[in-house]
Design an enzyme around this catalytic site. Structure first.
Site, PDB file in Angstrom:
ATOM      1  N   GLU A   1       4.401  -5.141   7.175  1.00  5.07           N
ATOM      2  CA  GLU A   1       3.553  -4.190   7.832  1.00  5.07           C
ATOM      3  C   GLU A   1       3.955  -3.832   9.519  1.00  5.07           C
ATOM      4  O   GLU A   1       3.931  -2.674  10.124  1.00  5.07           O
ATOM      5  CB  GLU A   1       2.140  -4.512   7.811  1.00  5.07           C
ATOM      6  CG  GLU A   1       1.553  -4.474   6.591  1.00  5.07           C
ATOM      7  CD  GLU A   1       1.607  -5.611   5.625  1.00  5.07           C
ATOM      8  OE1 GLU A   1       2.506  -6.476   5.940  1.00  5.07           O
ATOM      9  OE2 GLU A   1       0.672  -5.778   4.748  1.00  5.07           O
TER      10      GLU A   1
ATOM     11  N   ALA B   1       0.859  -1.381   0.107  1.00  5.01           N
ATOM     12  CA  ALA B   1       0.041  -0.034  -0.285  1.00  5.01           C
ATOM     13  C   ALA B   1       1.118   1.123  -0.042  1.00  5.01           C
ATOM     14  O   ALA B   1       1.909   1.266   0.615  1.00  5.01           O
ATOM     15  CB  ALA B   1      -0.978   0.019   1.056  1.00  5.01           C
TER      16      ALA B   1
ATOM     17  N   GLY C   1       0.882  -5.196   0.791  1.00  2.00           N
ATOM     18  CA  GLY C   1      -0.262  -5.170  -0.174  1.00  2.00           C
ATOM     19  C   GLY C   1       0.030  -5.788  -1.496  1.00  2.00           C
ATOM     20  O   GLY C   1      -0.894  -6.392  -2.074  1.00  2.00           O
TER      21      GLY C   1
ATOM     22  N   GLU D   1      -0.169  -9.403  -0.999  1.00  6.38           N
ATOM     23  CA  GLU D   1      -1.734  -9.897  -0.883  1.00  6.38           C
ATOM     24  C   GLU D   1      -2.368  -9.805  -2.307  1.00  6.38           C
ATOM     25  O   GLU D   1      -3.154 -10.522  -2.251  1.00  6.38           O
ATOM     26  CB  GLU D   1      -2.071  -8.610   0.351  1.00  6.38           C
ATOM     27  CG  GLU D   1      -1.601  -8.978   1.641  1.00  6.38           C
ATOM     28  CD  GLU D   1      -2.066  -7.768   2.719  1.00  6.38           C
ATOM     29  OE1 GLU D   1      -1.759  -6.619   2.273  1.00  6.38           O
ATOM     30  OE2 GLU D   1      -2.548  -7.962   3.825  1.00  6.38           O
TER      31      GLU D   1
END
Ligand code: CAA
Length: 258
Positions: free
Chosen positions: A132, A65, A109, A112
């Protein structure tokens, strides 16, 4: 349609989406996630497309992200916007097969969204991780869930709690990755796999994908029953008749519903 953060190309019956924010290692900003959703909608709606490949650059599939974009957001902001669910999960609801072709970093992300795809083909230089924890957050797009289902508790805990990266060989060994190939062969390999899938009967491909996914959402007995229903349904298609007739007649099948 012109995009700012991705590229969309159609190659035969395969839709190729390339994440394209090189200055940020393809960090997944809101605009990119929006554009990715638009591209996926277009490919889903296009009857000339039978499979999708999602890729990044040689250096990064996606580095997660966008930290610069989200760093000042508060609890209420992310809760009200349903940050991450909103938009991102579109990849996991795509019905056509989607392959992640991963080179370089697939972090946070990035890892992911690769895991939301049906399978991952990795270049030898690929690096996977859920860093993270180093940012004071936890994975928010399925990292604690899909990774654990893919690699088991021990390795998922190791990656999520330490934030370390694993290389392509370790990712393949642990079941996250379907194949590892030389970096220069990555796209060809992924496109060839997608083209092969896109050559089969589309309704049957959709059934196969749905049935494998059911394994993650049901007990074994329920999953087997679900599979059996779809298996029986396959016998109601013209493509089952064609596929089996072609085998007996020693010729290539010409599937009607592609
Ligand atoms: N968000 C925003 N910008 C990012 C970024 C990210 N996730 N990752 C890299 N960038 C930017 C860098 O800030 C840098 O920009 P500037 O040149 O303007 O400084 C540029 O991309 C190049 O990055 P680096 O200079 O850091 O490149 P490097 O080769 O030295 O390191 C890296 C590469 C190890 C991937 C490092 O960039 C890194 O650690 N990135 C962050 C990875 C991360 O923590 N991802 C998780 C994000 S949180 C998340 O994803 C939540 C979720 O579950 C959805």
């Amino acid at each position: 349609m012109a995009f700012a953060t991705i590229e969309l190309e159609k190659k035969g019956r395969v839709g190729l989406i390339r994440l394209n924010r090189p200055q940020a290692l393809n960090a997944l900003c809101d605009e990119l996630v929006r554009e990715l959703g638009t591209a996926l909608n277009e490919l889903e709606a296009d009857s000339a497309i039978g499979a999708i490949v999602l890729t990044g650059s040689e250096k990064a599939f996606a580095a997660g992200a966008d930290i610069k974009e989200m760093k000042d957001r508060g609890f209420v902001d992310v809760l009200v916007a349903d940050f991450i669910t909103n938009g991102w999960e579109r990849i996991s609801t795509v019905r056509k097969p989607i392959i992640a072709a991963v080179a370089g970093f697939a972090l946070g992300g990035g890892c992911e969204i690769a895991m939301m795809c049906d399978f991952i083909i990795a270049a030898e230089n690929a690096k996977f991780g859920q860093p993270e924890i180093t940012l004071g957050i936890i994975p928010g797009a399925g990292g604690t869930q899909r990774l654990t289902r893919a690699v088991g508790k021990a390795k998922a805990m190791d990656l999520v709690l330490t934030g370390r990266m694993m290389d392509a060989a370790e990712a393949e060994r642990s079941g996250l990755v379907a194949r590892v190939v030389a970096a220069e062969k990555l796209l060809d390999e992924a496109l060839a796999a997608a083209e092969k899938i896109a050559g089969f009967s589309l309704p049957i491909v959709l059934m196969a994908k749905e049935s494998v996914n059911r394994a993650f959402e049901s007990s074994l007995a329920e999953g087997i029953k679900f599979e059996r229903r779809l298996f029986h349904a396959a016998f109601g298609t013209e493509d089952q008749k064609e596929g089996m007739a072609a085998f007996v007649e020693k010729r290539k099948p010409v599937f009607k519903h592609r």
